[in-house]
Design a protein around this motif. Structure first.
Motif, PDB file in Angstrom:
ATOM      1  N   ASP A  22       0.828  -1.208   0.000  1.00 31.01           N
ATOM      2  CA  ASP A  22       0.000   0.000   0.000  1.00 31.01           C
ATOM      3  C   ASP A  22       0.866   1.264   0.000  1.00 31.01           C
ATOM      4  N   ALA A  23       1.917   1.268   0.821  1.00 28.22           N
ATOM      5  CA  ALA A  23       2.818   2.417   0.881  1.00 28.22           C
ATOM      6  C   ALA A  23       3.523   2.623  -0.457  1.00 28.22           C
ATOM      7  N   LEU A  24       4.001   1.540  -1.054  1.00 29.66           N
ATOM      8  CA  LEU A  24       4.705   1.635  -2.336  1.00 29.66           C
ATOM      9  C   LEU A  24       3.774   2.076  -3.455  1.00 29.66           C
ATOM     10  N   VAL A  25       2.534   1.602  -3.452  1.00 24.55           N
ATOM     11  CA  VAL A  25       1.561   2.037  -4.461  1.00 24.55           C
ATOM     12  C   VAL A  25       1.303   3.531  -4.317  1.00 24.55           C
ATOM     13  N   ALA A  26       1.186   4.015  -3.089  1.00 26.05           N
ATOM     14  CA  ALA A  26       0.974   5.452  -2.876  1.00 26.05           C
ATOM     15  C   ALA A  26       2.162   6.262  -3.405  1.00 26.05           C
ATOM     16  N   ASP A  99      14.148   3.980   1.852  1.00 26.57           N
ATOM     17  CA  ASP A  99      13.331   4.597   0.804  1.00 26.57           C
ATOM     18  C   ASP A  99      11.973   5.017   1.357  1.00 26.57           C
ATOM     19  N   LEU A 100      11.351   4.126   2.119  1.00 30.83           N
ATOM     20  CA  LEU A 100      10.039   4.444   2.693  1.00 30.83           C
ATOM     21  C   LEU A 100      10.137   5.648   3.628  1.00 30.83           C
ATOM     22  N   GLN A 101      11.192   5.699   4.420  1.00 26.92           N
ATOM     23  CA  GLN A 101      11.373   6.829   5.333  1.00 26.92           C
ATOM     24  C   GLN A 101      11.591   8.127   4.562  1.00 26.92           C
ATOM     25  N   HIS A 103      10.280   8.903   1.901  1.00 27.62           N
ATOM     26  CA  HIS A 103       8.980   9.308   1.367  1.00 27.62           C
ATOM     27  C   HIS A 103       7.958   9.556   2.468  1.00 27.62           C
ATOM     28  N   GLY A 104       8.433   9.639   3.720  1.00 32.70           N
ATOM     29  CA  GLY A 104       7.582  10.080   4.809  1.00 32.70           C
ATOM     30  C   GLY A 104       6.898   9.002   5.617  1.00 32.70           C
ATOM     31  N   TYR A 105       7.312   7.739   5.474  1.00 33.88           N
ATOM     32  CA  TYR A 105       6.669   6.650   6.218  1.00 33.88           C
ATOM     33  C   TYR A 105       7.461   6.350   7.487  1.00 33.88           C
ATOM     34  N   ASP A 106       6.721   6.074   8.568  1.00 25.46           N
ATOM     35  CA  ASP A 106       7.374   5.711   9.823  1.00 25.46           C
ATOM     36  C   ASP A 106       7.544   4.193   9.903  1.00 25.46           C
ATOM     37  N   SER A 107       8.035   3.711  11.048  1.00 24.97           N
ATOM     38  CA  SER A 107       8.343   2.287  11.174  1.00 24.97           C
ATOM     39  C   SER A 107       7.101   1.405  11.232  1.00 24.97           C
ATOM     40  N   ALA A 113       4.785  12.246   6.888  1.00 27.57           N
ATOM     41  CA  ALA A 113       5.180  13.467   6.192  1.00 27.57           C
ATOM     42  C   ALA A 113       5.507  13.112   4.755  1.00 27.57           C
ATOM     43  N   SER A 114       5.262  14.041   3.870  1.00 27.14           N
ATOM     44  CA  SER A 114       5.700  13.830   2.488  1.00 27.14           C
ATOM     45  C   SER A 114       6.165  15.154   1.929  1.00 27.14           C
ATOM     46  N   ARG A 115       7.016  15.081   0.941  1.00 24.16           N
ATOM     47  CA  ARG A 115       7.598  16.289   0.369  1.00 24.16           C
ATOM     48  C   ARG A 115       6.538  17.252  -0.130  1.00 24.16           C
TER      49      ARG A 115
END
Length: 127
Positions: A22-26, A99-101, A103-107, A113-115
């Motif tokens: 889901d995170a990668l699709v976003a 990479d996920l971090q 793009h604003g993803y936490d653990s 957050a996102s750019r």
């Protein structure tokens, strides 16, 4: 202080977990600016710069075109993007976490957050 171990990004069969996918699709959809279901060279370059600080080198581009799912224009599809991350995650999960971090993803794979949203969020928080 105890070491915080993030959850696995893959399941017992080696497939990306639903939360990871889901995170990668976003992320993919954020860079698919023209919404055609694939990343053009310019869109892929924007993703690579935001993720790694620079565009992909020729060797990486060759690997993408040889081994991942592309559309009829030779552009990386969402399926190909997920294939790319499945390959990376199976060998170097820490790189996928980085990479996920970026793009604003936490653990816990929540978008914190996102750019493109940083400026909008600061305006919303003050109201």
């Amino acid at each position: 202080m105890p070491l915080i171990v993030p959850p696995s990004l893959t399941d017992e069969d080696g497939a990306l977990t639903q939360a990871c996918e889901d995170a990668l699709v976003a992320i993919f959809e954020k860079y698919d600016v023209d919404k055609d279901g694939a990343l053009s060279n310019a869109e892929l370059d924007a993703f690579a710069k935001d993720t790694n600080g620079d565009v992909f080198d020729e060797d990486t581009r060759t690997e993408i075109t040889e081994f991942l799912d592309l559309d009829d224009k030779g552009q990386l599809t969402k399926k190909g993007f997920l294939q790319m991350y499945n390959l990376q995650t199976s060998s170097e999960p820490e790189e996928t976490w980085k990479d996920l971090q970026k793009h604003g993803y936490d653990s816990s794979l929540k978008l914190v957050a996102s750019r493109s949203e940083d400026g909008d969020n600061s305006a919303n928080k003050s109201s």
